[in-house]
Write an enzyme that holds these catalytic residues in place. Structure first.
Site, PDB file in Angstrom:
ATOM      1  N   ASP A  29       0.837  -1.205   0.000  1.00  0.00           N
ATOM      2  CA  ASP A  29       0.000   0.000   0.000  1.00  0.00           C
ATOM      3  C   ASP A  29       0.871   1.255   0.000  1.00  0.00           C
ATOM      4  O   ASP A  29       1.227   1.774   1.059  1.00  0.00           O
ATOM      5  CB  ASP A  29      -0.954   0.008   1.197  1.00  0.00           C
ATOM      6  N   HIS A  34       0.138   8.027   2.521  1.00  0.00           N
ATOM      7  CA  HIS A  34       0.832   7.314   3.598  1.00  0.00           C
ATOM      8  C   HIS A  34       2.338   7.546   3.608  1.00  0.00           C
ATOM      9  O   HIS A  34       2.986   7.381   4.639  1.00  0.00           O
ATOM     10  CB  HIS A  34       0.583   5.806   3.495  1.00  0.00           C
ATOM     11  N   ILE A  49      -0.386   9.926   6.793  1.00  0.00           N
ATOM     12  CA  ILE A  49      -1.124   9.175   7.823  1.00  0.00           C
ATOM     13  C   ILE A  49      -0.818   7.685   7.693  1.00  0.00           C
ATOM     14  O   ILE A  49      -0.525   7.188   6.608  1.00  0.00           O
ATOM     15  CB  ILE A  49      -2.650   9.420   7.741  1.00  0.00           C
ATOM     16  N   GLY A  52      -4.625   2.470   7.606  1.00  0.00           N
ATOM     17  CA  GLY A  52      -5.616   1.996   8.589  1.00  0.00           C
ATOM     18  C   GLY A  52      -5.431   0.528   8.916  1.00  0.00           C
ATOM     19  O   GLY A  52      -5.606   0.110  10.070  1.00  0.00           O
TER      20      GLY A  52
END
Lengths: 128, 145
Positions: A29, A34, A49, A52
């Site tokens: 990912d 990110h 960030i 998740g």
């Protein structure tokens, strides 16, 4: 270990500066939100960030560490409710809410250092 | 533009993924999980599994090979700049071991159009080389309008 209703357990994890990079490499990912702080700022997230699913993996670890055997985890679900930023500390608190037909149901609270729930409706089931 | 609900039920070609021992270790370290079931060959050999096993959430590593084609589906035409991961559900069956060969399929199970956002859910099902279920996942994404 006998699992009983009302039992609690906890864990915590510090999100070091390079965690999303490691997670990107391992998971594939590489979404720029990110790994690119400038891009994260541009789209209003205040920086890069954490993925998740990495936060969910932290919650999962708290459960499997407590259960002692990763194979006991049978179900896991969550809603991603708030961004996790670098240098955040994620705390996980689990409570056994029910034990029935060999399965323990667990509610998890997953919050950052300010008490904000970064995951919500976090539920797990383990073999009791 | 709203996601067309006619795509509910659309299935994607399956993907077969071979689970590497070192890939498991790489993933476990990335999620800061140092459980010896994932990292220590000697411990794992003596465990009830007899070898290195994958953390349960490793399911999203091989599952990702089915999410990517949905994101790239020109018919769906998802606005990736506005897409966020809304919810995740994982159900685990047989434990995944190093060397397993996992075949995963996916289909769209839910599309909902709301005023300010669209919701799309994808069901991902994985079996091992013995034809036994290892994981079923529901990935729910939200696309802001």
């Amino acid at each position: 270990m006998a699992i009983e209703k009302g039992q609690t357990f906890s864990g915590s994890e510090k999100v070091d500066k390079y965690r999303p990079i490691y997670y990107a490499g391992a998971s594939g990912d590489f979404n720029p939100i990110h790994i690119d702080p400038e891009f994260g700022k541009m789209v209003g997230l205040g920086g890069a960030i954490l993925q998740g699913l990495c936060t969910l993996a932290f919650a999962s670890k708290t459960v499997t560490d407590w259960a002692g055997d990763p194979g006991k985890l049978k179900r896991l679900k969550c809603r991603f409710s708030a961004p996790v930023l670098m240098e955040d500390t994620i705390s996980v608190q689990g409570t056994v809410t029910d034990v029935q037909s060999g399965r323990a149901r667990i509610d998890l609270k997953v919050v950052n250092q300010n008490g904000v729930e970064v995951l919500q409706k976090v539920e797990a089931e383990v073999e009791a | 533009m709203a996601i067309d609900a006619k795509f509910i039920g659309k299935a994607y070609p399956s993907y077969t993924y071979e689970v590497g021992r070192e890939k498991i270790k790489e993933y476990a370290k990335a999620i800061k999980n140092f459980d010896p079931h994932y990292l220590e060959d000697d411990f794992a050999a003596k465990s009830k599994y007899g070898t290195i096993i994958a953390p349960p959430t490793f399911a999203v590593v091989y599952g990702a090979y089915l999410i990517e084609p949905v994101f790239n589906d020109r018919d769906l035409n998802l606005n990736m700049a506005m897409l966020v991961h809304g919810e995740q559900e994982l159900e685990f069956f047989e434990v995944v071991k190093a060397g397993d060969v996992i075949t995963t399929g996916a289909k769209i199970v839910h599309i909902q159009n709301k005023e300010k956002l669209d919701i799309i859910a994808i069901e991902v099902q994985s079996k091992n080389q013995h034809g036994r279920d290892v994981c079923r996942g529901i990935y729910t994404f939200v696309v802001r309008k």
